[in-house]
Design a protein around this motif. Structure first.
Motif, PDB file in Angstrom:
ATOM      1  N   TYR A 229       0.799  -1.217   0.000  1.00 53.18           N
ATOM      2  CA  TYR A 229       0.000   0.000   0.000  1.00 53.18           C
ATOM      3  C   TYR A 229       0.836   1.273   0.000  1.00 53.18           C
ATOM      4  O   TYR A 229       0.306   2.351  -0.241  1.00 53.18           O
ATOM      5  N   ASP A 230       2.140   1.183   0.217  1.00 53.79           N
ATOM      6  CA  ASP A 230       2.955   2.391   0.103  1.00 53.79           C
ATOM      7  C   ASP A 230       3.382   2.657  -1.346  1.00 53.79           C
ATOM      8  O   ASP A 230       4.094   3.611  -1.627  1.00 53.79           O
ATOM      9  N   THR A 231       2.903   1.842  -2.269  1.00 55.44           N
ATOM     10  CA  THR A 231       3.127   2.075  -3.698  1.00 55.44           C
ATOM     11  C   THR A 231       2.308   3.298  -4.120  1.00 55.44           C
ATOM     12  O   THR A 231       1.119   3.381  -3.820  1.00 55.44           O
TER      13      THR A 231
ATOM     14  N   LEU B 184       2.317   2.438  -9.437  1.00 60.48           N
ATOM     15  CA  LEU B 184       1.370   1.371  -9.768  1.00 60.48           C
ATOM     16  C   LEU B 184       1.022   1.399 -11.256  1.00 60.48           C
ATOM     17  O   LEU B 184       1.054   0.361 -11.923  1.00 60.48           O
ATOM     18  N   LYS B 185       0.740   2.580 -11.779  1.00 61.17           N
ATOM     19  CA  LYS B 185       0.401   2.696 -13.202  1.00 61.17           C
ATOM     20  C   LYS B 185       1.576   2.272 -14.079  1.00 61.17           C
ATOM     21  O   LYS B 185       1.390   1.536 -15.056  1.00 61.17           O
ATOM     22  N   LYS B 186       2.774   2.690 -13.741  1.00 57.52           N
ATOM     23  CA  LYS B 186       3.948   2.340 -14.536  1.00 57.52           C
ATOM     24  C   LYS B 186       4.233   0.839 -14.486  1.00 57.52           C
ATOM     25  O   LYS B 186       4.582   0.233 -15.501  1.00 57.52           O
ATOM     26  N   VAL B 187       4.096   0.253 -13.299  1.00 57.13           N
ATOM     27  CA  VAL B 187       4.297  -1.200 -13.167  1.00 57.13           C
ATOM     28  C   VAL B 187       3.307  -1.942 -14.056  1.00 57.13           C
ATOM     29  O   VAL B 187       3.677  -2.832 -14.826  1.00 57.13           O
ATOM     30  N   ILE B 188       2.037  -1.573 -13.967  1.00 58.78           N
ATOM     31  CA  ILE B 188       0.997  -2.251 -14.748  1.00 58.78           C
ATOM     32  C   ILE B 188       1.217  -2.037 -16.241  1.00 58.78           C
ATOM     33  O   ILE B 188       1.133  -2.988 -17.027  1.00 58.78           O
TER      34      ILE B 188
ATOM     35  N   GLY C 295      -7.953  -4.239  -8.063  1.00 53.47           N
ATOM     36  CA  GLY C 295      -8.659  -3.601  -6.964  1.00 53.47           C
ATOM     37  C   GLY C 295      -7.814  -3.526  -5.710  1.00 53.47           C
ATOM     38  O   GLY C 295      -6.605  -3.760  -5.717  1.00 53.47           O
ATOM     39  N   PHE C 296      -8.504  -3.227  -4.614  1.00 52.47           N
ATOM     40  CA  PHE C 296      -7.862  -3.019  -3.324  1.00 52.47           C
ATOM     41  C   PHE C 296      -8.061  -4.257  -2.462  1.00 52.47           C
ATOM     42  O   PHE C 296      -9.191  -4.615  -2.142  1.00 52.47           O
ATOM     43  N   GLY C 297      -6.956  -4.899  -2.109  1.00 50.07           N
ATOM     44  CA  GLY C 297      -7.029  -6.058  -1.237  1.00 50.07           C
ATOM     45  C   GLY C 297      -6.963  -5.641   0.224  1.00 50.07           C
ATOM     46  O   GLY C 297      -6.907  -4.453   0.546  1.00 50.07           O
ATOM     47  N   GLU C 298      -6.967  -6.620   1.090  1.00 46.82           N
ATOM     48  CA  GLU C 298      -6.932  -6.344   2.520  1.00 46.82           C
ATOM     49  C   GLU C 298      -5.655  -5.598   2.906  1.00 46.82           C
ATOM     50  O   GLU C 298      -5.678  -4.709   3.752  1.00 46.82           O
ATOM     51  N   SER C 299      -4.537  -5.954   2.285  1.00 43.34           N
ATOM     52  CA  SER C 299      -3.281  -5.251   2.562  1.00 43.34           C
ATOM     53  C   SER C 299      -2.462  -5.056   1.289  1.00 43.34           C
ATOM     54  O   SER C 299      -1.245  -4.943   1.343  1.00 43.34           O
ATOM     55  N   THR C 300      -3.149  -5.012   0.132  1.00 47.43           N
ATOM     56  CA  THR C 300      -2.437  -4.923  -1.152  1.00 47.43           C
ATOM     57  C   THR C 300      -3.233  -4.151  -2.190  1.00 47.43           C
ATOM     58  O   THR C 300      -4.457  -4.080  -2.127  1.00 47.43           O
ATOM     59  N   PHE C 301      -2.499  -3.603  -3.152  1.00 40.14           N
ATOM     60  CA  PHE C 301      -3.094  -3.208  -4.424  1.00 40.14           C
ATOM     61  C   PHE C 301      -2.983  -4.461  -5.288  1.00 40.14           C
ATOM     62  O   PHE C 301      -1.885  -4.973  -5.499  1.00 40.14           O
TER      63      PHE C 301
ATOM     64  N   LEU D 262       8.487 -10.292 -14.345  1.00 40.17           N
ATOM     65  CA  LEU D 262       7.514  -9.424 -13.680  1.00 40.17           C
ATOM     66  C   LEU D 262       8.095  -8.868 -12.382  1.00 40.17           C
ATOM     67  O   LEU D 262       7.876  -7.697 -12.042  1.00 40.17           O
ATOM     68  N   MET D 263       8.843  -9.688 -11.659  1.00 40.14           N
ATOM     69  CA  MET D 263       9.515  -9.212 -10.443  1.00 40.14           C
ATOM     70  C   MET D 263      10.473  -8.069 -10.769  1.00 40.14           C
ATOM     71  O   MET D 263      10.537  -7.066 -10.047  1.00 40.14           O
ATOM     72  N   LYS D 264      11.193  -8.218 -11.856  1.00 41.16           N
ATOM     73  CA  LYS D 264      12.162  -7.198 -12.267  1.00 41.16           C
ATOM     74  C   LYS D 264      11.453  -5.873 -12.566  1.00 41.16           C
ATOM     75  O   LYS D 264      11.951  -4.799 -12.224  1.00 41.16           O
ATOM     76  N   ILE D 265      10.298  -5.941 -13.196  1.00 45.32           N
ATOM     77  CA  ILE D 265       9.528  -4.728 -13.499  1.00 45.32           C
ATOM     78  C   ILE D 265       9.127  -4.025 -12.201  1.00 45.32           C
ATOM     79  O   ILE D 265       9.255  -2.803 -12.076  1.00 45.32           O
ATOM     80  N   VAL D 266       8.668  -4.781 -11.217  1.00 44.98           N
ATOM     81  CA  VAL D 266       8.301  -4.198  -9.920  1.00 44.98           C
ATOM     82  C   VAL D 266       9.516  -3.525  -9.296  1.00 44.98           C
ATOM     83  O   VAL D 266       9.445  -2.381  -8.827  1.00 44.98           O
ATOM     84  N   GLU D 267      10.648  -4.195  -9.313  1.00 49.37           N
ATOM     85  CA  GLU D 267      11.878  -3.648  -8.733  1.00 49.37           C
ATOM     86  C   GLU D 267      12.336  -2.393  -9.471  1.00 49.37           C
ATOM     87  O   GLU D 267      12.805  -1.430  -8.834  1.00 49.37           O
ATOM     88  N   GLN D 268      12.229  -2.377 -10.790  1.00 54.33           N
ATOM     89  CA  GLN D 268      12.667  -1.220 -11.586  1.00 54.33           C
ATOM     90  C   GLN D 268      11.917   0.047 -11.207  1.00 54.33           C
ATOM     91  O   GLN D 268      12.454   1.149 -11.316  1.00 54.33           O
ATOM     92  N   HIS D 269      10.682  -0.105 -10.772  1.00 49.87           N
ATOM     93  CA  HIS D 269       9.864   1.056 -10.408  1.00 49.87           C
ATOM     94  C   HIS D 269       9.876   1.315  -8.906  1.00 49.87           C
ATOM     95  O   HIS D 269       9.067   2.105  -8.411  1.00 49.87           O
ATOM     96  N   LYS D 270      10.788   0.660  -8.206  1.00 50.70           N
ATOM     97  CA  LYS D 270      10.968   0.861  -6.757  1.00 50.70           C
ATOM     98  C   LYS D 270       9.683   0.577  -5.968  1.00 50.70           C
ATOM     99  O   LYS D 270       9.430   1.176  -4.928  1.00 50.70           O
ATOM    100  N   ALA D 271       8.878  -0.324  -6.505  1.00 53.52           N
ATOM    101  CA  ALA D 271       7.677  -0.763  -5.798  1.00 53.52           C
ATOM    102  C   ALA D 271       8.027  -2.025  -5.007  1.00 53.52           C
ATOM    103  O   ALA D 271       9.110  -2.588  -5.182  1.00 53.52           O
ATOM    104  N   ARG D 272       7.125  -2.439  -4.132  1.00 52.68           N
ATOM    105  CA  ARG D 272       7.378  -3.609  -3.297  1.00 52.68           C
ATOM    106  C   ARG D 272       6.183  -4.559  -3.344  1.00 52.68           C
ATOM    107  O   ARG D 272       5.045  -4.126  -3.458  1.00 52.68           O
ATOM    108  N   PHE D 273       6.502  -5.846  -3.234  1.00 55.05           N
ATOM    109  CA  PHE D 273       5.447  -6.834  -3.074  1.00 55.05           C
ATOM    110  C   PHE D 273       4.920  -6.739  -1.648  1.00 55.05           C
ATOM    111  O   PHE D 273       5.672  -6.446  -0.716  1.00 55.05           O
TER     112      PHE D 273
END
Length: 108
Positions: A18-20, A25-29, A52-58, A85-96
């Protein structure tokens, strides 16, 4: 009949923390979607979208169709795509995300 199958479907939900930011989020997607559209071994009706919005996730839904002939090729390709896909998340400094619970204790 499995012998007549031309593709194998993968559908999964990836949870981002949720700190994404909305920009991250848009760039990752967008990058995931583009990657899946042009990745060798996949059909062109593959996608990534904000589910959508999960209990503790986008929640990001990812769906693709592998045109790999054998089960071994399919599992190899699926693993490669997961790393990509993991690499894409990392490239945008987002977190799982991981499950988070807040516990509030009241004094008695």
């Amino acid at each position: 009949n499995l012998s007549h199958r031309t593709a194998r479907r993968v559908n999964q939900v990836i949870g981002l923390a949720y700190d994404t930011t909305s920009d991250q989020l848009k760039k990752v997607i967008d990058d995931m979607h583009h990657h899946l559209q042009y990745r060798d071994g996949l059909s062109h009706d593959s996608f990534a979208r904000f589910q959508g919005f999960g209990e503790s996730t986008f929640n990001v839904e990812v769906e693709y169709f592998c045109v790999a002939a054998s089960a071994a090729e399919f599992t190899k390709l699926r693993g490669e795509i997961n790393f990509e896909l993991m690499k894409i998340v990392e490239q945008h400094k987002a977190r799982f995300a991981f499950p988070v619970r807040e516990v509030i204790m009241k004094n008695q």
